[in-house]
Enzyme design. Structure first.
Site, short mmCIF file in Angstrom:
data_model
loop_
_atom_site.label_atom_id
_atom_site.label_comp_id
_atom_site.label_asym_id
_atom_site.label_seq_id
_atom_site.Cartn_x
_atom_site.Cartn_y
_atom_site.Cartn_z
N TRP A 130 64.73 14.44 -10.88
CA TRP A 130 65.38 15.42 -11.77
C TRP A 130 66.69 15.88 -11.12
CZ3 TRP A 130 64.42 21.22 -11.41
CH2 TRP A 130 65.00 21.90 -12.48
N ASP A 211 55.47 18.59 -8.52
CA ASP A 211 56.20 19.19 -9.64
C ASP A 211 55.48 18.79 -10.92
OD1 ASP A 211 57.93 20.15 -11.51
OD2 ASP A 211 59.74 19.40 -10.55
N LYS A 246 57.42 23.28 -21.50
CA LYS A 246 57.32 22.19 -22.46
C LYS A 246 55.99 22.26 -23.23
CE LYS A 246 60.69 20.78 -19.79
NZ LYS A 246 62.08 20.74 -20.00
C1 LMR Z 1 65.36 18.76 -18.27
O1 LMR Z 1 65.19 18.00 -17.30
O2 LMR Z 1 66.08 18.48 -19.23
C2 LMR Z 1 64.62 20.07 -18.31
O3 LMR Z 1 63.74 20.16 -17.25
C3 LMR Z 1 65.53 21.24 -18.43
C4 LMR Z 1 66.32 21.52 -17.19
O4 LMR Z 1 66.27 22.66 -16.73
O5 LMR Z 1 67.00 20.64 -16.66
#
Ligand code: LMR
Length: 430
Positions: A130, A211, A246
């Site tokens: 992420w 996570d 989510k």
């Molecule tokens: C995403 O990856 O789009 C979500 O988890 C929102 C974010 O905060 O990035």
């Protein structure tokens, strides 16, 4: 002082949302930030959540502060959802939970706790991960690094490379693992692979930071916890950063939790006491409303059943969109195989579109996806926007620029870089 500042770069995910809002293209499609849409392209409030809110409106008696660690009742529900009722960790009280503002809040408290109190050298993340992970941990002053995860085509797990990378992580370091519905790739280990991952992680004495942001979006609420439950072995430690953004659709309520699993109840209490110090100097104590909704739903059998069926509906819709996308692309661009998208799980897929293709998609077609691996929010696709989306993807992969990028043989990871200034200072090797 402020006059000397130039603009900071936009956030790679939420910055796209801002750009999308300003875009005047009437046919624009937002597949960037991870928000679940229904077949009409809207994000309605879950019926179970609305009902819980109505009950709260009637029954709430005050708005005074929560404890620093949040609601104890909420913490109990979080742990039951993570480990399953009756799990040894719950029976022995060797886990404590702090209610946090979203999963990001949980990650930051975990990072601060590690930095302040634990002898961890570095925190390791899958490559890719992420977009915000590295910066959250680097902002806490921790050194971050990455371990191998996906195969060269960017379509599946490279399990041999992953296990080799885990074996090479120095003992005592921390490792962030996505419990399921890996963000940004949608590529998850199988239950058997999780068992092997857990063996290595514990043999090497690594501290797992799990996570868990998409429970219920992969296979099912319990099934999606399989990897976490493999790691949750007798006497072993772990941190879990979970989120209800989510699966409850509570994006703007910021509802998350940091759960600390220690070898003993006393050690778990001590961990919580230090997490409370980190929280107090950061946001003092958490907001109440979102967590009260979650507790109300999970504490009522009928509401809980309704919520579970709403989660199943969201999951099935996402799977349906994966299949429709693959079928539509097969029709429009038969030479390019997108079937891997239907093997992936959760909201996201790593399309493998290069940064230039992603740029062309946005500027020429008004379609917003994340640069990192061309991450597409599958949960934002609808029957109504599929033709337009697939036409646009077909156009960008067939354009002169697109062909040049493919001919250059750029790896699917070419859009993925360790982000920004903070990380540069902390990451191994500069
Ligand atoms: C995403 O990856 O789009 C979500 O988890 C929102 C974010 O905060 O990035």
């Amino acid at each position: 002082m402020f006059e000397s500042l130039s603009m900071a770069p936009p956030d790679p995910i939420l910055g796209l949302n801002e750009a999308f809002r300003k875009d005047t293209n009437p046919r624009k499609i937002n597949l960037s930030v991870g928000v679940c849409k229904d077949s009409q392209g809207s994000t309605p409030i879950l019926a179970s959540v609305k009902e819980a809110e109505q009950r709260l409106l009637v029954n709430e008696t005050n708005k005074s502060y929560l404890p620093i660690e949040g609601s104890a009742n909420y913490g109990k529900f979080v742990r039951e959802l993570l480990f399953g009722a009756g799990h040894e960790i719950l029976a022995s009280s060797r886990a404590t939970t702090a209610q946090t503002p979203g999963g990001t809040g949980a990650l930051r408290v975990a990072a601060d706790l590690i930095k302040r109190k634990l002898p961890v050298g570095k925190v390791w993340f899958s490559k890719p991960t992420w977009d915000n992970h590295l910066n959250v941990f680097a902002s806490a002053g921790l050194a971050v690094d990455s371990y191998a995860y996906i195969d060269a085509a960017g379509q599946g797990l490279d399990f041999a490379a992953l296990t080799a990378a885990l074996e090479a992580i120095p003992r005592g370091d921390a490792i962030c693992l996505h419990a399921g519905c890996h963000n940004p790739t949608g590529i998850d280990p199988t239950p058997e692979q999780w068992q092997q991952i857990a063996d290595i992680v514990h043999d090497r004495g690594l501290l797992p930071i799990v996570d868990f942001a998409y429970q219920g979006f992969g296979v099912g609420i319990d099934e999606d916890a399989a990897g976490l439950r493999q790691l949750a072995r007798p006497g072993k430690e772990l941190l879990v950063c979970s989120s209800f953004s989510k699966n409850f659709g509570l994006y703007n309520e910021r509802v998350g939790a940091l759960t600390m699993v220690a070898p003993t109840a006393a050690a778990a209490d001590a961990a919580l006491s230090h997490a409370k110090v980190c929280i107090r100097v950061n946001y003092s104590n958490p907001p109440c409303h979102g967590a009260a909704i979650v507790s109300t739903v999970l504490g009522d059998m009928a509401l809980r059943a309704q919520w579970e069926s709403e989660v199943a509906e969201m999951r099935q819709r996402i799977s349906g969109m994966r299949r429709l996308f693959v079928d539509t692309m097969k029709r429009k661009a038969p030479s390019r195989d997108f079937s891997f998208i239907s093997r992936q799980r959760g909201m996201f897929s790593f399309s493998g579109l290069t940064p230039l293709q992603v740029d062309e998609l946005r500027t020429k077609h008004g379609i917003y996806v994340v640069v990192n691996g061309g991450r597409i929010n599958v949960a934002g696709m609808t029957e109504g926007n599929m033709e337009q989306l697939c036409d646009a993807i077909t156009a960008v992969i067939g354009s002169a620029e697109g062909r040049r990028r493919m001919a250059e043989g750029l790896s699917p990871l070419s859009g993925w870089e360790l982000p920004a200034i903070l990380v540069e200072r902390h990451v191994c090797g500069g």
